[in-house]
Design a protein around this motif. Structure first.
Motif, PDB file in Angstrom:
ATOM      1  N   LYS A  82      28.548  21.675  38.716  1.00 17.00           N
ATOM      2  CA  LYS A  82      27.225  21.439  38.145  1.00 17.00           C
ATOM      3  C   LYS A  82      26.195  21.404  39.273  1.00 17.00           C
ATOM      4  N   PRO A  83      24.979  21.861  39.025  1.00 15.50           N
ATOM      5  CA  PRO A  83      23.956  21.824  40.074  1.00 15.50           C
ATOM      6  C   PRO A  83      23.602  20.390  40.470  1.00 15.50           C
ATOM      7  N   LEU A  84      23.223  20.232  41.730  1.00 13.53           N
ATOM      8  CA  LEU A  84      22.818  18.935  42.264  1.00 13.53           C
ATOM      9  C   LEU A  84      21.321  18.964  42.544  1.00 13.53           C
ATOM     10  N   ILE A  85      20.614  17.957  42.031  1.00 20.95           N
ATOM     11  CA  ILE A  85      19.158  17.856  42.223  1.00 20.95           C
ATOM     12  C   ILE A  85      18.867  16.658  43.121  1.00 20.95           C
ATOM     13  N   ALA A  86      18.169  16.887  44.222  1.00 22.43           N
ATOM     14  CA  ALA A  86      17.795  15.809  45.142  1.00 22.43           C
ATOM     15  C   ALA A  86      16.419  15.267  44.756  1.00 22.43           C
ATOM     16  N   SER A 138      29.259  16.962  41.696  1.00 25.00           N
ATOM     17  CA  SER A 138      28.664  18.279  41.551  1.00 25.00           C
ATOM     18  C   SER A 138      29.680  19.371  41.872  1.00 25.00           C
ATOM     19  N   PHE A 139      30.424  19.177  42.942  1.00 30.65           N
ATOM     20  CA  PHE A 139      31.422  20.176  43.336  1.00 30.65           C
ATOM     21  C   PHE A 139      32.571  20.234  42.333  1.00 30.65           C
ATOM     22  N   GLY A 140      33.082  19.057  41.959  1.00 34.84           N
ATOM     23  CA  GLY A 140      34.221  19.014  41.060  1.00 34.84           C
ATOM     24  C   GLY A 140      33.912  19.523  39.667  1.00 34.84           C
ATOM     25  N   LEU A 141      32.698  19.304  39.194  1.00 34.52           N
ATOM     26  CA  LEU A 141      32.307  19.724  37.846  1.00 34.52           C
ATOM     27  C   LEU A 141      31.634  21.093  37.828  1.00 34.52           C
ATOM     28  N   MET A 170      15.028   6.845  36.018  1.00 33.34           N
ATOM     29  CA  MET A 170      13.859   7.489  36.615  1.00 33.34           C
ATOM     30  C   MET A 170      14.270   8.664  37.499  1.00 33.34           C
ATOM     31  N   ILE A 171      15.439   8.589  38.115  1.00 30.96           N
ATOM     32  CA  ILE A 171      15.922   9.680  38.956  1.00 30.96           C
ATOM     33  C   ILE A 171      16.290  10.879  38.094  1.00 30.96           C
ATOM     34  N   ALA A 172      16.978  10.624  36.988  1.00 35.09           N
ATOM     35  CA  ALA A 172      17.343  11.703  36.069  1.00 35.09           C
ATOM     36  C   ALA A 172      16.097  12.324  35.437  1.00 35.09           C
ATOM     37  N   ALA A 173      15.113  11.493  35.096  1.00 34.32           N
ATOM     38  CA  ALA A 173      13.882  12.015  34.485  1.00 34.32           C
ATOM     39  C   ALA A 173      13.122  12.911  35.457  1.00 34.32           C
ATOM     40  N   ALA A 174      13.038  12.489  36.722  1.00 35.19           N
ATOM     41  CA  ALA A 174      12.338  13.296  37.723  1.00 35.19           C
ATOM     42  C   ALA A 174      13.058  14.612  37.990  1.00 35.19           C
ATOM     43  N   ALA A 175      14.374  14.624  37.764  1.00 38.39           N
ATOM     44  CA  ALA A 175      15.162  15.827  38.032  1.00 38.39           C
ATOM     45  C   ALA A 175      14.992  16.904  36.967  1.00 38.39           C
ATOM     46  N   TRP A 176      14.619  16.519  35.748  1.00 33.63           N
ATOM     47  CA  TRP A 176      14.559  17.480  34.643  1.00 33.63           C
ATOM     48  C   TRP A 176      13.612  18.644  34.921  1.00 33.63           C
ATOM     49  N   PRO A 177      12.330  18.414  35.276  1.00 33.74           N
ATOM     50  CA  PRO A 177      11.459  19.568  35.562  1.00 33.74           C
ATOM     51  C   PRO A 177      11.932  20.370  36.766  1.00 33.74           C
ATOM     52  N   ARG A 178      12.583  19.726  37.712  1.00 33.30           N
ATOM     53  CA  ARG A 178      13.078  20.448  38.893  1.00 33.30           C
ATOM     54  C   ARG A 178      14.290  21.320  38.528  1.00 33.30           C
ATOM     55  N   LEU A 179      15.101  20.857  37.599  1.00 32.73           N
ATOM     56  CA  LEU A 179      16.211  21.687  37.138  1.00 32.73           C
ATOM     57  C   LEU A 179      15.682  22.921  36.407  1.00 32.73           C
ATOM     58  N   LEU A 180      14.673  22.712  35.553  1.00 32.89           N
ATOM     59  CA  LEU A 180      14.089  23.835  34.820  1.00 32.89           C
ATOM     60  C   LEU A 180      13.461  24.857  35.765  1.00 32.89           C
ATOM     61  N   ALA A 181      12.948  24.362  36.902  1.00 32.95           N
ATOM     62  CA  ALA A 181      12.347  25.253  37.901  1.00 32.95           C
ATOM     63  C   ALA A 181      13.388  25.764  38.894  1.00 32.95           C
ATOM     64  N   ASN A 182      14.657  25.428  38.660  1.00 30.28           N
ATOM     65  CA  ASN A 182      15.781  25.860  39.511  1.00 30.28           C
ATOM     66  C   ASN A 182      15.639  25.364  40.949  1.00 30.28           C
ATOM     67  N   GLU A 183      15.126  24.166  41.106  1.00 31.15           N
ATOM     68  CA  GLU A 183      15.009  23.564  42.437  1.00 31.15           C
ATOM     69  C   GLU A 183      16.264  22.746  42.709  1.00 31.15           C
ATOM     70  N   VAL A 184      17.304  23.439  43.140  1.00 31.02           N
ATOM     71  CA  VAL A 184      18.616  22.835  43.354  1.00 31.02           C
ATOM     72  C   VAL A 184      18.773  22.456  44.821  1.00 31.02           C
TER      73      VAL A 184
END
Length: 370
Positions: free
Chosen positions: A107-111, A102-105, A341-355
Motif C-alpha cells: 500500500k502507498p505510504l503518505i508522509a 506499507s511494504f507488507g501490504l 488528523m494524520i489520516a485526514a491530511a493524507a487523503w488529498p495528498r493520496l488523491l494527488a499521488n503525493e507518495v
C-alpha cells in the motif's frame, strides 16, 4: 475500486495513536495510548521513556484501530504517518512500523507534517469560507505558529508561516506555570479549570515588542517573559509555603480533578492563575486577528492541544464574530495529538499521488510551508 480508507499513525511525542478515516472526513476509529501518567512525575516528557512506550504500544494500538473500524488491513488504500516535527526516537517508531505495513501490504505510504495534521483536525469537521485565504493558528505544548493556507487546484494545501513563537510555546508556558504553582501535568487543563475562580484583571501581565531578524514573520509570539513574571510574583509575595503544601496534598490525591483543586488554592493564587490565562489567551487572539486583517483572511482555524482551552474558545468566537470572521476549532477529542488528523491530511495528498519516497525518515525539525 478505492475504499477511501487510510490508516493514520501518530507518534511524534508522548501519544501512540492510530486511526482509520474514510475519504478524509469520516472517522471510523481513533485509538490513543496516552503516556501522561508516566511523564507526570517528571513534569514533562522524557524522550527516552516516550520512545520505549511507543515500542510497547504501537502494535496493539494499530490492531485496535483496525478492529474498531470493522475492517481488515487489505481494505486500506494507504498508510499515513507523521514524519515530523517531534522527538527523533518517538517519530522513528511510528515511521518504521508504517513502512513495514506499507511494504507488507503493498500500500502507498503518505508522509504527513504533524502541524498540517493539526490543521486538518479542523478542516475534516468544518469547511472554511472560500471568499478569502485561510489563517491557521496551531497552538500546543510544542508549537505556536500562524499559517496562511491556500488551496491548490489539486485540492491540497500550501502554507506560509506568518508568525511563530521565538521562545516557549504557549502550551509549554502553561506547563511551566502550573509546575511553579504546584499543580499537575499537563498544566493546561489545571489552569483552565481553576481560572474561573479568580479575577483575570487582578494582575497586569504585559507582552513587550518582539525583536526578530525574520522580517517576514510580523506576528510572532513570546511566552518566556510571562513565565518569568509569574515566578517573580511568587517570590515577591512569599507564596512558596502554600505551593509546597498544595504539591504535597496533590501527591496524596493524584486522581483529584483539576477543578476540585480550587479548595487547595487561596484567592491570591486563583487570581494569579486567572490573570496568567487571560493574558496568554489575549495575546494569541490579538496576534491572530491582526494577521487575519493584514492578509484579508475571512476564516480562522485554531488547533493543537491549547485549542481545547475553554476561555480561548469563548473569547475567540466572540471577538471573531464581532469582526465578521468565521472561526473553527476541532472537537475536544481531536484537539490533542491523534492519528485521525494524520489520516485526514493524507487523503488529498493520496488523491494527488503525493507518495512518500523509500528514503523517507524522521525529520525532528521539519517545518511547514515557506
Amino acid at each position: 475500486m478505492p475504499s477511501g480508507l487510510i490508516l493514520g499513525i501518530e507518534s511524534s511525542c508522548d501519544e501512540t495513536a492510530a486511526s482509520v478515516v474514510k475519504n478524509g472526513t469520516q472517522v471510523l476509529s481513533n485509538v490513543v495510548a496516552s503516556q501522561i501518567a508516566l511523564h507526570a512525575a517528571y513534569g514533562g516528557v522524557v524522550p527516552e521513556l516516550a520512545s520505549r512506550e511507543h515500542l510497547r504500544n504501537i502494535v496493539p494500538v494499530v490492531r485496535s484501530a483496525i478492529a474498531e473500524a470493522g475492517i481488515v488491513f487489505s481494505d486500506l488504500d494507504a498508510i499515513a504517518v507523521t514524519e515530523g516535527p517531534g522527538l527523533p526516537g518517538a517519530l522513528l517508531v511510528g515511521i518504521l512500523y508504517a513502512k513495514s505495513l506499507s511494504f507488507g501490504l503493498d500500500k502507498p505510504l503518505i508522509a504527513i507534517n504533524h502541524l498540517e495534521g493539526h490543521i486538518h483536525a479542523v478542516l475534516m469537521q468544518s469547511a472554511p469560507r472560500t471568499d478569502g485565504p485561510l489563517l491557521a493558528l496551531v497552538v500546543s505544548g510544542g508549537h505556536t505558529h500562524l499559517y496562511l493556507a491556500t488551496l491548490t487546484p489539486s485540492n491540497t494545501w500550501t502554507y506560509r508561516n506568518v508568525g511563530k513563537t521565538v521562545d516557549d510555546a504557549a502550551g509549554e508556558a502553561y506547563d511551566k506555570v502550573a509546575k511553579l504553582l504546584g499543580l499537575g501535568y499537563p498544566g493546561g487543563p489545571w489552569i483552565d479549570a481553576l481560572a474561573p475562580f479568580g479575577n483575570p484583571a487582578a494582575i497586569s501581565f504585559r507582552f513587550g515588542p518582539i525583536d526578530t531578524k525574520e522580517k517576514d514573520l510580523r506576528f510572532n509570539f513570546s511566552f518566556s517573559g510571562i513565565k518569568t513574571a509569574v515566578l517573580r510574583y511568587i517570590q515577591a509575595h512569599a507564596m512558596q509555603p502554600e505551593i509546597e503544601a498544595r504539591r504535597s496534598a496533590l501527591a496524596l490525591t493524584p486522581d483529584l480533578p483539576p477543578k476540585d483543586a480550587a479548595a487547595l488554592c487561596n484567592q491570591q493564587t486563583l487570581d494569579l492563575i486567572a490573570s496568567f490565562q487571560a493574558s496568554v489567551v489575549g495575546v494569541l487572539i490579538r496576534q491572530t486577528l491582526a494577521a487575519a486583517e493584514a492578509f484579508g483572511a475571512k476564516s480562522i482555524v485554531v488547533s493543537g492541544g491549547v485549542a481545547a482551552n475553554r476561555e480561548l474558545r469563548e473569547r475567540f468566537h466572540k471577538e471573531s464574530e464581532s469582526r465578521g470572521l468565521s472561526v473553527a476549532f476541532p472537537s475536544l477529542a481531536l484537539s490533542t495529538d491523534n492519528a485521525a488528523m494524520i489520516a485526514a491530511a493524507a487523503w488529498p495528498r493520496l488523491l494527488a499521488n503525493e507518495v512518500a519516497p523509500e528514503s523517507m525518515s524522521a525529520m525532528p525539525q521539519l517545518r511547514l510551508g515557506a
